[in-house]
Structure formats: structure tokens, C-alpha cells
Motif scaffolding. Structure first.
Motif, PDB file in Angstrom:
ATOM      1  N   LEU B 274     -13.144   9.916  16.606  1.00  0.00           N
ATOM      2  CA  LEU B 274     -14.116  10.103  15.528  1.00  0.00           C
ATOM      3  C   LEU B 274     -15.536  10.132  16.084  1.00  0.00           C
ATOM      4  CD1 LEU B 274     -12.673   7.853  12.667  1.00  0.00           C
ATOM      5  CD2 LEU B 274     -12.721  10.352  12.769  1.00  0.00           C
ATOM      6  N   LEU B 278     -16.958  13.616  14.949  1.00  0.00           N
ATOM      7  CA  LEU B 278     -17.733  13.553  13.711  1.00  0.00           C
ATOM      8  C   LEU B 278     -19.151  14.107  13.873  1.00  0.00           C
ATOM      9  CD1 LEU B 278     -16.755  10.253  11.854  1.00  0.00           C
ATOM     10  CD2 LEU B 278     -16.088  12.602  11.348  1.00  0.00           C
ATOM     11  N   LEU B 288     -20.126   8.289   7.809  1.00  0.00           N
ATOM     12  CA  LEU B 288     -18.751   8.743   7.597  1.00  0.00           C
ATOM     13  C   LEU B 288     -17.774   7.828   8.343  1.00  0.00           C
ATOM     14  CD1 LEU B 288     -17.628  11.117   6.028  1.00  0.00           C
ATOM     15  CD2 LEU B 288     -17.566  12.421   8.167  1.00  0.00           C
ATOM     16  N   LEU B 289     -18.131   7.501   9.597  1.00  0.00           N
ATOM     17  CA  LEU B 289     -17.286   6.628  10.413  1.00  0.00           C
ATOM     18  C   LEU B 289     -17.119   5.276   9.737  1.00  0.00           C
ATOM     19  CD1 LEU B 289     -15.819   6.190  13.121  1.00  0.00           C
ATOM     20  CD2 LEU B 289     -17.957   5.412  14.084  1.00  0.00           C
ATOM     21  N   ILE B 292     -14.768   5.545   6.859  1.00  0.00           N
ATOM     22  CA  ILE B 292     -13.358   5.634   7.266  1.00  0.00           C
ATOM     23  C   ILE B 292     -12.829   4.254   7.643  1.00  0.00           C
ATOM     24  CG2 ILE B 292     -11.807   6.547   9.039  1.00  0.00           C
ATOM     25  CD1 ILE B 292     -13.587   9.070   9.064  1.00  0.00           C
ATOM     26  N   SER B 295     -12.284   2.235   4.519  1.00  0.00           N
ATOM     27  CA  SER B 295     -11.114   2.652   3.744  1.00  0.00           C
ATOM     28  C   SER B 295      -9.823   2.153   4.381  1.00  0.00           C
ATOM     29  CB  SER B 295     -11.025   4.169   3.627  1.00  0.00           C
ATOM     30  OG  SER B 295     -12.279   4.737   3.596  1.00  0.00           O
ATOM     31  N   VAL B 296      -9.741   2.273   5.708  1.00  0.00           N
ATOM     32  CA  VAL B 296      -8.510   1.807   6.361  1.00  0.00           C
ATOM     33  C   VAL B 296      -8.326   0.316   6.113  1.00  0.00           C
ATOM     34  CG1 VAL B 296      -7.332   1.472   8.557  1.00  0.00           C
ATOM     35  CG2 VAL B 296      -8.531   3.598   8.128  1.00  0.00           C
TER      36      VAL B 296
END
Ligand SMILES: Nc1ncnc2c1ncn2[C@@H]1O[C@H](COP(=O)(O)OP(=O)(O)O)[C@@H](O)[C@H]1O
Ligand SMILES: [Mg+2]
Lengths: 251, 335
Positions: B274, B278, B288-289, B292, B295-296
Motif C-alpha cells: 500500500l 497508494l 487512505l492507508l 484501510i 477498517s481491517v
């Protein structure tokens, strides 16, 4: 007293202004079951914590087999042969029953700073853990995660872990608390068996159990020893009747 | 799960990695080498976070020291003998871990996090402000370590593929080493310390000793990763040991799956890839990273690798062999 395994002399412990253990002097005879009773907050658990090294006293001396163990850290006291169980269940919740006993049993290796061979090959540890599991009556629950067991079973495991360290003197802090009738009877039977080869210091509220297995009895109130003697002596003591046993009956 | 089905994904992954340089371009071989190095670094941290219960926020210090030991000792050398340089880096990182560990293992919880952070920042500022070692510009290394017997080159890390396989072997050996100590009596004790340190002490163990050894082993392995990173990039600077780097390592461990050892490998792949791709998509790639990662963590609280057992159980239930909930969520490496 003929052969004291443990002597405590003028032991005191304060929490801020509260004197939880107040100038306690006691002897515990080898091979006997010595029960300590008293109302909640009397300082029974604090006394056990002082003996096991979980707390260190403000004053006084503890002699175990003639050696001064006052203020030794818990692991050294455990290694000298004093095992304890906790009133508030204190186990490895995410381990299985057997793994709980394994960690306890492995503590009797000279050192666990071993990095190369798998622990499961250690025959002696394996046997010690299995034996403790059998004694505390949890063999059928061997591979169940401790947190998934009933409260009573966790209390049994608490005792099993203590036994897996093969102690000479057992400090039991309300081992029957929260157990069902069936489990209670099982544990009383176990204590009776253990009493044949060990010295027990037993804190317990269940008076039937105390009268059934104890040889010596100490009554504590407000951090002090109110009375100590044989079970018969205490039963007939006027002071105890008023201060403690009477209270229990009135409740 | 049987040990076969459990190790199958690992074997497949290892085979893929072994064959990768035959197909991948030199750019990708270099990128995967970096991923492998970061995986070693994160795996060493997993020994602390996932198995000993020590959340260190200063792990990058040992990564950096591994790199600096190489750079400082060999910046003017005409040849870098691998068998001198590698032990030197391990030793330097291990010693630093002994000092930092000795001070910090006396604390726990949030205090442990803060003290490891503070002590590692001291190392960071030492190198940042030290003109002798290049300050914030760092040190360049123009040579790669070489393994020689007599005057014969056995392994020259100047070759990108050689370096790749050397890093991969280091990863495999690190993994096997950690599996070994976790199954040994030592591993039983540190796992118990993570579960309930007070009880371990009451059972007769001097827990500080075990925590310190774990800390030193983890620091030494981070030093191995730092050595590889320094040798691979040929450039060592204070950013190696910044708190940011420690934080990324924690994120990788959590993202991949705490207390699994293989989780950090997966986490390293995710994060490094990423980080690489990215920025091509958007200049707000760090946002964005972060999204992510969050979210994980939210949807897979046991990390990305907790997907594997779920997928396996899905395949099995389709075949008509249902798997109990308990079994499908259980992720551990010791059998
Ligand atoms: N760690 C502690 N800090 C402060 N007070 C404590 C602590 N442990 C016990 N106490 C106090 O000491 C007294 C004795 O407690 P304890 O030994 O647990 O009694 P018992 O076990 O006889 O019920 C109580 O008033 C309790 O509130
Ligand atoms: Mg109590």
C-alpha cells in the motif's frame, strides 16, 4: 508447640490509616489443618497475602521451617514450598484446564529458561500436571478452556494449580466460596485427603466444613487474633460466641 | 484444524516466494525483499506484543541500531565480511535491548508503552544530532556484505537475487526460531505472563527475567531486520528508529494478526505494498492507508489472517463438513 512449620510474630499491615493486620502472633503446627475464621473484612485474606509474599508487612517476622521469609517476593516463597489459592479466582482464563496445571507444574523445573526442546517432552512435568488435574477432580474437563468452565470448576482449578507446584504448606483462601453443594463435598473430601500429607491453613466461611476438617482454629476480628486454640476450645469460648459465632447465627 | 491444513498455506506461500525471482522483475524482487525485511521486524515485535504481552512502542530503536552498527563499523571498509558485520549488528541491537528492556520491563501497561517510546526517542535524537554519524542525513554504504571463505566469495549480496534469498532464509529461520522457543518451556512461561503475570509470579517464576529475555531476543531479531535493511538500501538514517517506524510495526502486527507469527508477514505485505502503490493513486494516500488499517481492525479484530480459517471453514462447510465456531475462530501456532 511441638513442631511449628510456620511462625508469625507481631505481624502488622496497614493500608493508609486502616490496620488490616494488627500485631498478629501465631504458630502453625506441621501436619495439621489450621482454620482461620472471622467476619468479612477481618483481615484473613491480608494475612494470607503477607504469608505468600503478595503483600509485605509493615512490621513483624514470618518464619517458615525456621527460615525468615518476611518480605521475600512471591516466587521465592512459592519455591520454598508454600502454595496458595486465591479467594478471587486467579487463573489463566484463555488456557485449557491442563495448560493451567502445566504452567504450575513446570515451575518446579530448576529453570524454565530452556529454549530448544519442546516443553511437551518433559515427562515429569506432564505427570505432575496430570496428577494435579486428577486430584482437583477436573480430569474430565482436561481440554476445556478455563473461561468456559463453571465458577465452581474454576475454583477447583485454582486448587489444582496450587497442587501442581507440590507445596508443603497450603494456604487456601475460601476454597469453597461460590461452589455448589456437590462440588463443595468433593473439595472437602480432597482437603481431607491432602491433610494427611500436608499442612493446611484454611480460610473458610462454611462452618460445617471447618469443624469437619480443622484441628486448630483461629478467630480474627478487625485485624486482630481474638482467640486461637483447638476446635473444641474455640467452640466453647465465650468471647468467640459473642463476637463471631453468635453473629453468624443471628444473621 | 490438523497441522497439515494449517501449515499448507505456509508451504504454498514459501514455495511462491522461493520461485518469485524467476518471474519477477528486478524492481519487484527488490520490493519483496523489503517486504521480507519488514516482516522479520514485525514478527520480532509479535514475540513481545502477541506472546509476552509487552506492547513496546520503541521497537524501531533496535531496527535502527542494527542498521547503524553495520554503517558505522564498515562505512570506510573496502570489504564488508558478512560474518563480522551480521553478528556485530545483532550484538549491538541485543545490548541496546538489554539496557532499554532492563529499565522498562519493571513497568506495565500504558507506562511500558510510554517508557519504551521515550527511551527509543533518546536513541533517535542521539543519531539525529550526531555529526559524526551524519546527523539527519545518515550514512551511505557503497558496498554490500560478502560471505567469504579465505579469499573466495561464497555469497555476494551485491546480486539482487542473492540478497533476496538471503533475506528469505533469514525470515524462515526467524520464524522457525520463534516457533521453537514458543514451544519450549520458555515459551510456556511468557505466554502465561501475557495471560496473567501475577499468577505466574505466585506459581514461583521470577517473571522479570523471562520478560527481559523475551525483550532482548525480540530486539536482536529487530537488529537482524535493521542490518538487512541497511545492507539492502545502502543508506541508514535516523528515520529508521523514529517513533513513526515503531508505530508502523505495531500496525503491521495488529493488521496481520497478533500472536500468530505469520500474521506479521501478511501485514508487512499489505502495508508495504500500500505504501508503494497508494501514492500513485492519490496524494492523500496516507489518509487512505489509515482508513484501510482502521477498517481491517474494525471488521477483522483478530487481523487479516483470521480470514484464512474462516475461508477454510467456508470451503469445508460447502463440502458438507461443518466446523464448530470455536474451531473456526481459533488461531494459534502451537499444536
Ligand atoms: N489492597 C488493599 N488496599 C486497601 N485496603 C485493603 C486492601 N486489601 C484489603 N484491604 C482492607 O483491609 C481489610 C481486611 O480485608 P481482607 O483481608 O480482605 O478481609 P477478609 O479476607 O477477612 O474478608 C478490609 O477492610 C479491606 O477493605
Ligand atoms: Mg477474604
Amino acid at each position: 508447640m511441638a513442631d511449628a512449620i510456620l511462625r508469625i510474630d507481631r505481624l502488622s499491615k496497614c493500608f493508609g490509616g486502616l490496620i488490616a493486620t494488627n500485631n498478629v502472633t501465631l504458630e502453625f503446627e506441621r501436619g495439621q489443618v489450621h482454620a482461620i475464621i472471622g467476619p468479612n473484612g477481618a483481615g484473613k485474606t491480608t494475612l494470607i497475602n503477607l504469608l505468600s509474599g503478595d503483600l509485605s508487612p509493615n512490621d513483624g517476622v514470618i518464619l517458615f521451617n525456621g527460615r525468615n521469609i518476611t518480605r521475600l517476593p512471591p516466587h521465592k516463597i512459592s519455591q520454598m514450598g508454600i502454595g496458595r489459592s486465591y479467594q478471587k479466582t486467579n487463573i489463566f482464563a484463555e488456557f485449557t484446564c491442563f495448560e493451567n496445571c502445566w504452567v504450575a507444574a513446570q515451575s518446579r523445573l530448576k529453570s524454565s529458561m530452556r529454549f530448544f526442546r519442546p516443553a511437551r517432552h518433559l515427562q515429569a512435568v506432564q505427570e505432575r500436571a496430570e496428577r494435579a488435574l486428577g486430584l482437583c477432580g477436573l480430569k474430565p474437563r482436561r481440554d476445556i478452556q478455563a473461561s468456559a468452565m463453571s465458577y465452581g470448576e474454576q475454583r477447583q482449578l485454582e486448587i489444582g494449580m496450587m497442587l501442581a507446584t507440590e507445596p508443603e504448606l497450603l494456604l487456601l483462601d475460601e476454597p469453597l466460596a461460590g461452589m455448589g453443594r456437590e462440588e463443595s463435598l468433593q473439595v472437602i473430601e480432597l482437603l481431607r485427603r491432602l491433610a494427611k500429607e500436608h499442612t493446611l491453613i484454611l480460610i473458610e466461611h462454611d462452618m460445617d466444613a471447618v469443624f469437619a476438617i480443622a484441628d486448630q482454629l483461629t478467630v480474627m476480628v478487625n485485624g486482630r487474633v481474638l482467640e486461637t486454640g483447638t476446635v473444641e476450645q474455640i467452640r466453647s469460648s465465650q468471647a468467640v460466641q459473642e463476637a463471631y459465632l453468635g453473629v453468624e447465627e443471628a444473621v | 484444524m490438523s497441522s497439515l491444513t494449517r501449515s499448507l498455506p505456509l508451504v504454498v506461500a514459501l514455495l511462491t516466494l522461493l520461485l518469485f525471482p524467476l518471474f519477477g522483475s528486478s524492481f519487484y524482487v527488490g520490493l519483496v525483499t523489503r517486504i521480507i525485511i519488514i516482516a522479520i521486524f514485525a514478527m520480532s515485535l509479535d514475540l513481545l506484543i502477541g506472546y509476552t504481552g509487552l506492547v513496546s512502542f520503541g521497537h524501531a530503536a533496535f531496527f535502527g541500531i542494527g542498521g547503524y552498527a553495520l554503517a558505522i563499523a564498515f562505512q570506510d571498509a573496502s570489504v564488508i565480511p558478512l560474518w563480522q558485520a551480521l553478528p556485530l549488528s545483532l550484538l549491538a541491537a541485543g545490548l541496546a535491548a538489554l539496557v532499554i528492556g532492563w529499565i522498562s520491563i519493571r513497568t506495565s501497561g500504558i507506562y511500558f508503552i510510554m517508557i519504551t517510546l521515550a527511551l527509543s526517542q533518546m536513541f533517535f535524537y542521539y543519531f539525529f544530532e550526531s555529526p559524526r554519524y551524519g546527523g539527519d542525513d545518515g550514512i551511505f554504504l557503497f558496498l554490500k556484505p560478502v560471505l567469504m571463505i579465505g579469499s573466495e566469495d561464497i555469497l555476494n549480496l551485491d546480486n539482487e537475487n542473492n540478497f533476496y534469498y538471503f533475506a528469505l532464509s533469514s525470515l524462515v529461520l526467524t520464524y522457525l526460531f520463534l516457533v521453537m522457543i514458543l514451544q519450549a518451556p520458555f515459551g510456556k512461561v511468557i505466554k502465561a505472563i501475557k495471560a496473567n503475570e501475577h499468577r505466574v509470579r505466585a506459581l514461583g517464576y521470577s517473571t522479570n527475567g523471562y520478560k527481559l529475555v523475551s525483550f532482548v531476543l525480540a530486539g536482536t531479531l529487530a537488529g537482524l531486520a535493521g542490518f538487512l535493511e541497511g545492507a539492502h538500501t545502502g543508506y541508514i538514517n535516523p528515520a529508521y528508529m523514529s517513533w513513526h517506524e515503531s508505530g508502523v510495526a505495531i500496525a503491521i502486527v495488529i493488521l496481520g494478526g497478533v500472536g500468530t507469527l505469520y500474521g506479521p508477514i501478511v501485514g508487512a505485505f499489505i502495508i508495504v505494498l500500500l505504501q508503494n502503490f497508494l501514492p500513485e493513486l492519490t496524494e492523500h494516500w496516507q489518509l487512505l492507508l489509515g482508513g484501510i488499517v482502521i477498517s481491517v481492525v474494525l471488521f477483522l479484530p483478530r487481523g487479516a489472517t483470521s480470514l484464512f480459517p474462516r475461508l477454510l471453514s467456508l470451503i469445508r462447510t460447502e463440502k458438507g463438513v461443518p466446523l464448530s465456531q470455536e474451531e473456526s475462530t481459533k488461531v494459534d501456532t502451537d499444536g
